[in-house]
Design a protein around this motif. Structure first.
Motif, short mmCIF file in Angstrom:
data_model
loop_
_atom_site.label_atom_id
_atom_site.label_comp_id
_atom_site.label_asym_id
_atom_site.label_seq_id
_atom_site.Cartn_x
_atom_site.Cartn_y
_atom_site.Cartn_z
N HIS A 1 61.77 72.52 68.22
CA HIS A 1 61.25 71.73 69.34
C HIS A 1 61.11 70.25 68.99
O HIS A 1 60.47 69.52 69.73
CB HIS A 1 59.89 72.27 69.77
CG HIS A 1 59.92 73.69 70.22
ND1 HIS A 1 60.57 74.09 71.34
CD2 HIS A 1 59.39 74.80 69.67
CE1 HIS A 1 60.45 75.41 71.48
NE2 HIS A 1 59.73 75.87 70.48
N THR A 2 61.74 69.84 67.91
CA THR A 2 61.52 68.48 67.42
C THR A 2 61.89 67.43 68.46
O THR A 2 61.13 66.51 68.71
CB THR A 2 62.31 68.24 66.12
OG1 THR A 2 61.89 69.20 65.16
CG2 THR A 2 62.07 66.85 65.58
N LEU A 3 63.05 67.56 69.08
CA LEU A 3 63.48 66.56 70.04
C LEU A 3 62.53 66.52 71.25
O LEU A 3 62.09 65.45 71.66
CB LEU A 3 64.92 66.83 70.51
CG LEU A 3 65.50 65.81 71.47
CD1 LEU A 3 65.50 64.42 70.84
CD2 LEU A 3 66.91 66.20 71.85
N THR A 4 62.20 67.68 71.80
CA THR A 4 61.30 67.74 72.95
C THR A 4 59.92 67.18 72.58
O THR A 4 59.34 66.40 73.33
CB THR A 4 61.16 69.18 73.46
OG1 THR A 4 62.45 69.66 73.80
CG2 THR A 4 60.25 69.25 74.67
N LEU A 5 59.41 67.59 71.45
CA LEU A 5 58.10 67.11 71.02
C LEU A 5 58.11 65.61 70.78
O LEU A 5 57.14 64.92 71.09
CB LEU A 5 57.64 67.86 69.78
CG LEU A 5 57.29 69.33 70.04
CD1 LEU A 5 57.00 70.05 68.72
CD2 LEU A 5 56.12 69.46 70.97
N HIS A 6 59.21 65.11 70.25
CA HIS A 6 59.32 63.67 70.04
C HIS A 6 59.26 62.94 71.39
O HIS A 6 58.58 61.92 71.52
CB HIS A 6 60.62 63.32 69.31
CG HIS A 6 60.85 61.85 69.19
ND1 HIS A 6 60.10 61.05 68.35
CD2 HIS A 6 61.71 61.03 69.84
CE1 HIS A 6 60.49 59.80 68.47
NE2 HIS A 6 61.47 59.76 69.38
N MET A 7 59.96 63.49 72.40
CA MET A 7 59.94 62.88 73.73
C MET A 7 58.53 62.92 74.33
O MET A 7 58.07 61.95 74.92
CB MET A 7 60.93 63.59 74.65
CG MET A 7 62.38 63.31 74.30
SD MET A 7 63.61 64.33 75.19
CE MET A 7 62.89 64.62 76.76
N LYS B 1 56.28 60.42 72.46
CA LYS B 1 56.57 59.04 72.88
C LYS B 1 56.00 58.78 74.28
O LYS B 1 55.40 57.74 74.53
CB LYS B 1 58.06 58.76 72.86
CG LYS B 1 58.38 57.32 73.27
CD LYS B 1 59.85 57.04 73.23
CE LYS B 1 60.20 55.64 73.69
NZ LYS B 1 59.27 54.89 74.46
N ALA B 2 56.17 59.75 75.18
CA ALA B 2 55.66 59.59 76.55
C ALA B 2 54.14 59.45 76.55
O ALA B 2 53.58 58.62 77.27
CB ALA B 2 56.10 60.77 77.42
N SER C 1 48.41 54.39 78.90
CA SER C 1 47.32 53.49 78.52
C SER C 1 46.31 54.28 77.68
O SER C 1 46.27 55.51 77.72
CB SER C 1 46.62 52.94 79.77
OG SER C 1 45.84 53.94 80.39
N GLU C 2 45.50 53.58 76.96
CA GLU C 2 44.48 54.22 76.11
C GLU C 2 43.55 55.10 76.95
O GLU C 2 43.19 56.21 76.55
CB GLU C 2 43.69 53.13 75.38
CG GLU C 2 42.79 53.65 74.30
CD GLU C 2 42.17 52.51 73.49
OE1 GLU C 2 41.07 52.73 72.98
OE2 GLU C 2 42.76 51.43 73.40
N GLN C 3 43.18 54.60 78.14
CA GLN C 3 42.29 55.36 79.02
C GLN C 3 42.96 56.64 79.51
O GLN C 3 42.33 57.70 79.58
CB GLN C 3 41.86 54.52 80.22
CG GLN C 3 40.94 53.37 79.88
CD GLN C 3 41.70 52.12 79.48
OE1 GLN C 3 42.91 52.06 79.52
NE2 GLN C 3 40.97 51.10 79.06
N GLN C 4 44.25 56.55 79.85
CA GLN C 4 44.97 57.74 80.31
C GLN C 4 45.12 58.75 79.17
O GLN C 4 44.97 59.95 79.38
CB GLN C 4 46.34 57.35 80.85
CG GLN C 4 46.29 56.62 82.17
CD GLN C 4 47.65 56.14 82.62
OE1 GLN C 4 48.51 55.81 81.80
NE2 GLN C 4 47.85 56.08 83.92
N GLU D 1 57.74 61.42 84.79
CA GLU D 1 58.84 60.45 84.93
C GLU D 1 59.49 60.17 83.57
O GLU D 1 60.71 60.14 83.47
CB GLU D 1 58.32 59.14 85.53
CG GLU D 1 58.02 59.24 87.01
CD GLU D 1 59.24 59.60 87.84
OE1 GLU D 1 60.33 59.01 87.64
OE2 GLU D 1 59.13 60.52 88.69
N ALA D 2 58.68 59.99 82.54
CA ALA D 2 59.22 59.71 81.21
C ALA D 2 60.04 60.88 80.70
O ALA D 2 61.13 60.69 80.12
CB ALA D 2 58.08 59.40 80.24
N LEU D 3 59.57 62.09 80.92
CA LEU D 3 60.31 63.28 80.44
C LEU D 3 61.56 63.50 81.28
O LEU D 3 62.58 63.93 80.76
CB LEU D 3 59.39 64.49 80.44
CG LEU D 3 58.24 64.40 79.44
CD1 LEU D 3 57.31 65.60 79.58
CD2 LEU D 3 58.74 64.27 78.02
#
Length: 188
Positions: free
Chosen positions: A119-125, A128-129, A134-137, A178-180
């Protein structure tokens, strides 16, 4: 004063059509007359955090409503009182932030999760997402989805209203989706 005069504010309190309508009118008058100035002031005190400044403005309006019987619609008194409430709420926010650092989970715990090879690629995505939030999110996502806090528990822990927790969670999840979704197109 954006069209709201002292007499308008006083009249809005003396007319009592319905409890909810009276409150709504009072809060709307506060927003119309003082909202932009109060939000700019709060944002400046918060280092430009517009979302937290909006939270501070909302809490200030609620407190003004709960104290409306003593404020008596005197413009000079009300304005001074509102700015004092904003300053005090921001001070409380800074104190709470100093007591509750947003680093919710130890880095080692995250690193252990990221070591699963299939799951390295998925977990990396995903990682990153999450880091792009933001810090609050990130704090809300960490509390609600990693530590399984309820909205009320997260709100209490962070010292913010439950509605703010829901809003941050909604926008964070939307940003993650959206990022994923964008990431799938790049790696497919």
């Amino acid at each position: 004063m954006h069209g709201t005069t002292e007499a308008d504010v006083r009249r809005s309190r003396t007319r009592r059509p319905a409890p909810g309508a009276d409150r709504d009118r009072f809060v709307r008058d506060i927003y119309d007359a003082y909202g932009p100035s109060l939000q700019r002031y709060a944002s400046r005190l918060l280092g430009g955090d517009a979302h937290k400044a909006e939270d501070i403005l909302q809490e200030t309006a609620v407190r003004a409503w709960t104290h409306s019987h003593v404020l008596n619609g005197r413009d000079e008194h009300l304005r001074r009182w509102l700015f004092t409430v904003v300053r005090n709420l921001v001070t409380d926010h800074h104190r709470a932030a100093a007591l509750r650092p947003l680093n919710l989970m130890p880095t080692e715990a995250l690193e252990a999760v990221w070591e699963i090879p299939e799951h390295t690629l998925t977990l990396h995505m995903v990682h990153k997402a999450v880091m792009d939030l933001s810090e609050q999110q990130r704090a809300v996502i960490g509390l609600m989805y990693y530590l399984e806090y309820t909205v009320a528990q997260a709100a209490e822990y962070l010292g913010i209203p439950p509605g703010t927790v829901k809003s941050r969670a909604f926008y964070a999840v939307r940003a993650l989706r959206e990022a994923l979704k964008d990431g799938e197109g790049h790696h497919a």
